[in-house]
Design a protein around this motif. Structure first.
Motif, PDB file in Angstrom:
ATOM      1  N   MET A   1       0.788  -0.969  -0.201  1.00 18.34           N
ATOM      2  CA  MET A   1      -0.133  -0.040   0.120  1.00 18.34           C
ATOM      3  C   MET A   1       0.689   1.444   0.459  1.00 18.34           C
ATOM      4  O   MET A   1       1.966   1.092   1.025  1.00 18.34           O
ATOM      5  CB  MET A   1      -0.849   0.176   1.158  1.00 18.34           C
ATOM      6  N   GLY A   2       0.956   2.132  -0.827  1.00 18.64           N
ATOM      7  CA  GLY A   2       1.260   3.377  -0.625  1.00 18.64           C
ATOM      8  C   GLY A   2       0.859   4.342  -1.172  1.00 18.64           C
ATOM      9  O   GLY A   2      -0.413   4.769  -1.367  1.00 18.64           O
ATOM     10  N   ASP A   3       0.912   5.564  -0.308  1.00 20.43           N
ATOM     11  CA  ASP A   3       0.564   6.597  -0.557  1.00 20.43           C
ATOM     12  C   ASP A   3       1.243   7.400  -1.563  1.00 20.43           C
ATOM     13  O   ASP A   3       2.886   7.500  -0.457  1.00 20.43           O
ATOM     14  CB  ASP A   3      -0.195   7.701   0.870  1.00 20.43           C
ATOM     15  N   TYR A   4       1.038   8.626  -2.002  1.00 19.55           N
ATOM     16  CA  TYR A   4       2.220   9.184  -2.220  1.00 19.55           C
ATOM     17  C   TYR A   4       2.162  11.002  -2.328  1.00 19.55           C
ATOM     18  O   TYR A   4       0.480  11.318  -2.881  1.00 19.55           O
ATOM     19  CB  TYR A   4       2.986   9.167  -3.814  1.00 19.55           C
ATOM     20  N   ASP A   5       2.652  11.890  -2.659  1.00 22.58           N
ATOM     21  CA  ASP A   5       2.599  12.954  -2.983  1.00 22.58           C
ATOM     22  C   ASP A   5       3.831  13.368  -3.485  1.00 22.58           C
ATOM     23  O   ASP A   5       5.025  13.798  -3.138  1.00 22.58           O
ATOM     24  CB  ASP A   5       2.207  13.731  -1.810  1.00 22.58           C
ATOM     25  N   ASN A   6       3.334  15.069  -4.092  1.00 20.40           N
ATOM     26  CA  ASN A   6       4.259  15.737  -5.016  1.00 20.40           C
ATOM     27  C   ASN A   6       3.367  17.292  -5.090  1.00 20.40           C
ATOM     28  O   ASN A   6       2.254  17.177  -4.710  1.00 20.40           O
ATOM     29  CB  ASN A   6       5.300  15.250  -6.035  1.00 20.40           C
ATOM     30  N   ALA A   7       4.759  18.503  -5.487  1.00 25.18           N
ATOM     31  CA  ALA A   7       4.226  19.962  -5.809  1.00 25.18           C
ATOM     32  C   ALA A   7       4.897  21.151  -6.402  1.00 25.18           C
ATOM     33  O   ALA A   7       6.236  19.974  -6.480  1.00 25.18           O
ATOM     34  CB  ALA A   7       3.629  20.391  -4.649  1.00 25.18           C
ATOM     35  N   GLY A  88      -6.745   9.578  -6.476  1.00 27.56           N
ATOM     36  CA  GLY A  88      -6.085  10.862  -6.035  1.00 27.56           C
ATOM     37  C   GLY A  88      -6.905  11.980  -5.457  1.00 27.56           C
ATOM     38  O   GLY A  88      -8.108  12.299  -5.602  1.00 27.56           O
ATOM     39  N   ARG A  89      -6.134  13.147  -5.467  1.00 28.33           N
ATOM     40  CA  ARG A  89      -6.788  14.499  -5.296  1.00 28.33           C
ATOM     41  C   ARG A  89      -5.162  15.603  -5.510  1.00 28.33           C
ATOM     42  O   ARG A  89      -3.541  15.630  -6.051  1.00 28.33           O
ATOM     43  CB  ARG A  89      -6.774  14.872  -3.930  1.00 28.33           C
ATOM     44  N   LEU A  90      -6.136  16.158  -6.718  1.00 22.60           N
ATOM     45  CA  LEU A  90      -5.417  17.655  -6.868  1.00 22.60           C
ATOM     46  C   LEU A  90      -6.033  18.809  -6.703  1.00 22.60           C
ATOM     47  O   LEU A  90      -7.406  19.055  -6.142  1.00 22.60           O
ATOM     48  CB  LEU A  90      -5.214  17.915  -8.668  1.00 22.60           C
ATOM     49  N   HIS A  91      -5.185  19.688  -5.773  1.00 22.85           N
ATOM     50  CA  HIS A  91      -5.749  20.515  -5.250  1.00 22.85           C
ATOM     51  C   HIS A  91      -4.195  21.764  -6.402  1.00 22.85           C
ATOM     52  O   HIS A  91      -3.069  22.052  -5.895  1.00 22.85           O
ATOM     53  CB  HIS A  91      -4.809  20.917  -3.793  1.00 22.85           C
ATOM     54  N   VAL A  92      -4.997  22.905  -5.842  1.00 24.26           N
ATOM     55  CA  VAL A  92      -4.628  24.124  -6.402  1.00 24.26           C
ATOM     56  C   VAL A  92      -4.821  25.352  -5.509  1.00 24.26           C
ATOM     57  O   VAL A  92      -6.011  25.762  -5.362  1.00 24.26           O
ATOM     58  CB  VAL A  92      -5.364  25.119  -8.149  1.00 24.26           C
ATOM     59  N   GLY A  93      -3.383  26.035  -5.175  1.00 24.73           N
ATOM     60  CA  GLY A  93      -3.147  26.430  -4.189  1.00 24.73           C
ATOM     61  C   GLY A  93      -2.648  28.538  -4.558  1.00 24.73           C
ATOM     62  O   GLY A  93      -1.618  27.662  -5.772  1.00 24.73           O
ATOM     63  N   ARG A  94      -2.552  29.467  -4.566  1.00 25.08           N
ATOM     64  CA  ARG A  94      -2.050  30.315  -4.112  1.00 25.08           C
ATOM     65  C   ARG A  94      -0.489  30.122  -3.730  1.00 25.08           C
ATOM     66  O   ARG A  94       0.458  29.990  -3.301  1.00 25.08           O
ATOM     67  CB  ARG A  94      -2.401  31.520  -3.303  1.00 25.08           C
ATOM     68  N   GLY A  95       0.340  30.637  -5.520  1.00 23.24           N
ATOM     69  CA  GLY A  95       1.577  30.410  -5.909  1.00 23.24           C
ATOM     70  C   GLY A  95       2.184  31.629  -4.919  1.00 23.24           C
ATOM     71  O   GLY A  95       1.882  32.238  -3.916  1.00 23.24           O
ATOM     72  N   GLU A  96       3.834  32.567  -4.909  1.00 24.56           N
ATOM     73  CA  GLU A  96       4.510  33.106  -4.262  1.00 24.56           C
ATOM     74  C   GLU A  96       3.930  34.260  -5.037  1.00 24.56           C
ATOM     75  O   GLU A  96       3.655  36.084  -3.692  1.00 24.56           O
ATOM     76  CB  GLU A  96       6.107  33.287  -4.327  1.00 24.56           C
ATOM     77  N   GLU A 113       5.440   0.050  -6.267  1.00 24.36           N
ATOM     78  CA  GLU A 113       6.680   0.614  -6.738  1.00 24.36           C
ATOM     79  C   GLU A 113       6.784   1.829  -6.814  1.00 24.36           C
ATOM     80  O   GLU A 113       6.162   2.805  -6.944  1.00 24.36           O
ATOM     81  CB  GLU A 113       6.216   0.095  -8.859  1.00 24.36           C
ATOM     82  N   GLY A 114       7.102   2.744  -5.661  1.00 24.11           N
ATOM     83  CA  GLY A 114       7.423   3.757  -5.282  1.00 24.11           C
ATOM     84  C   GLY A 114       7.926   4.639  -6.072  1.00 24.11           C
ATOM     85  O   GLY A 114       7.625   5.451  -6.002  1.00 24.11           O
ATOM     86  N   ASP A 115       9.003   4.257  -6.424  1.00 25.95           N
ATOM     87  CA  ASP A 115       9.939   5.063  -6.964  1.00 25.95           C
ATOM     88  C   ASP A 115       9.510   4.938  -8.784  1.00 25.95           C
ATOM     89  O   ASP A 115       9.469   5.909  -9.267  1.00 25.95           O
ATOM     90  CB  ASP A 115      11.380   3.990  -7.584  1.00 25.95           C
ATOM     91  N   GLU A 116       8.892   4.243  -9.252  1.00 24.19           N
ATOM     92  CA  GLU A 116       8.121   4.200 -10.152  1.00 24.19           C
ATOM     93  C   GLU A 116       6.877   5.324  -9.528  1.00 24.19           C
ATOM     94  O   GLU A 116       7.219   6.225 -10.886  1.00 24.19           O
ATOM     95  CB  GLU A 116       6.785   3.067 -10.924  1.00 24.19           C
ATOM     96  N   ILE A 117       5.800   5.143  -9.333  1.00 27.55           N
ATOM     97  CA  ILE A 117       4.957   5.753  -8.531  1.00 27.55           C
ATOM     98  C   ILE A 117       5.693   7.319  -8.385  1.00 27.55           C
ATOM     99  O   ILE A 117       5.024   7.858  -8.389  1.00 27.55           O
ATOM    100  CB  ILE A 117       3.939   5.410  -8.048  1.00 27.55           C
ATOM    101  N   ASP A 118       6.478   7.661  -7.600  1.00 32.70           N
ATOM    102  CA  ASP A 118       6.972   8.621  -7.361  1.00 32.70           C
ATOM    103  C   ASP A 118       7.141   9.250  -8.914  1.00 32.70           C
ATOM    104  O   ASP A 118       6.931  10.482  -8.822  1.00 32.70           O
ATOM    105  CB  ASP A 118       8.112   8.497  -5.994  1.00 32.70           C
ATOM    106  N   GLU A 119       8.209   9.176  -9.620  1.00 34.38           N
ATOM    107  CA  GLU A 119       8.475   9.190 -10.902  1.00 34.38           C
ATOM    108  C   GLU A 119       7.297   9.469 -11.941  1.00 34.38           C
ATOM    109  O   GLU A 119       6.513  11.109 -12.633  1.00 34.38           O
ATOM    110  CB  GLU A 119       9.336   8.362 -11.818  1.00 34.38           C
ATOM    111  N   GLY A 120       6.169   8.828 -11.620  1.00 33.59           N
ATOM    112  CA  GLY A 120       4.822   9.187 -12.640  1.00 33.59           C
ATOM    113  C   GLY A 120       4.214  10.150 -12.029  1.00 33.59           C
ATOM    114  O   GLY A 120       3.529  11.110 -13.630  1.00 33.59           O
ATOM    115  N   LEU A 121       4.477  10.589 -10.666  1.00 30.94           N
ATOM    116  CA  LEU A 121       3.597  12.132 -10.567  1.00 30.94           C
ATOM    117  C   LEU A 121       4.681  13.328 -10.764  1.00 30.94           C
ATOM    118  O   LEU A 121       3.732  13.961 -11.014  1.00 30.94           O
ATOM    119  CB  LEU A 121       3.399  11.993  -8.655  1.00 30.94           C
ATOM    120  N   ARG A 122       5.564  13.204 -10.539  1.00 32.72           N
ATOM    121  CA  ARG A 122       7.051  14.195 -11.155  1.00 32.72           C
ATOM    122  C   ARG A 122       6.422  14.175 -12.639  1.00 32.72           C
ATOM    123  O   ARG A 122       6.637  15.718 -13.522  1.00 32.72           O
ATOM    124  CB  ARG A 122       7.709  13.697 -10.893  1.00 32.72           C
ATOM    125  N   GLU A 123       6.385  13.470 -13.650  1.00 32.01           N
ATOM    126  CA  GLU A 123       6.031  12.822 -15.060  1.00 32.01           C
ATOM    127  C   GLU A 123       4.235  14.049 -15.115  1.00 32.01           C
ATOM    128  O   GLU A 123       4.747  14.649 -15.823  1.00 32.01           O
ATOM    129  CB  GLU A 123       6.573  12.459 -15.275  1.00 32.01           C
TER     130      GLU A 123
END
Length: 137
Positions: A1-7, A88-96, A113-123
């Motif tokens: 099981m995995g939970d992943y996040d990135n921004a 999953g969820r996408l959230h749009v917030g204010r930038g700088e 497959e943690g590394d593969e999923i992390d790269e998929g999120l970045r992509e």
């Protein structure tokens, strides 16, 4: 099981980024391998992807998914039925500044497959950034 996040920071105001993401038919413009997305009644979407599975020929696959657009909070939630409990969820917030957005993504899957999923999120985030910024020019 995995939970992943990135921004990622996107050089587009939050309201325009959210409007772009909320239009389900834009999915193939920024999601790798997706070739079509067609909304139906409610939150149902039919998506087609071109895949190249190991040990099998390249092929197009069509499946059902769901996407919920939550205007309040500028959030999109999605998922697909199947054995991996993919959602999953996408959230749009204010930038700088007022002309930038902070786009964050959270993903849950039973796949490990943690590394593969992390790269998929970045992509995916890079794809969204490139597509939206190009659409703004």
């Amino acid at each position: 099981m995995g939970d992943y996040d990135n921004a990622i920071t996107v050089s587009v105001p939050p309201s325009r980024l959210f409007a772009y993401l909320a239009d389900v038919e834009n999915l193939p413009r920024y999601m790798p391998r997706l070739t079509a997305a067609h909304p139906h009644h409610g939150d149902r979407v039919t998506v087609t992807a071109h895949i190249d599975p190991e040990g099998a020929p390249e092929q197009d696959v069509t499946s059902e998914a769901w996407i919920r657009v939550l205007e309040q909070g500028k959030t999109l939630e999605w998922g697909a039925p199947g054995p991996h409990e993919y959602h999953g969820r996408l959230h749009v917030g204010r930038g700088e500044s007022a002309d930038t957005s902070r786009l964050s993504v959270e993903l849950h899957t039973e796949r490990t497959e943690g590394d593969e999923i992390d790269e998929g999120l970045r992509e995916a985030l890079r794809g969204i950034k490139a597509a939206v910024e190009a659409a703004e020019q």
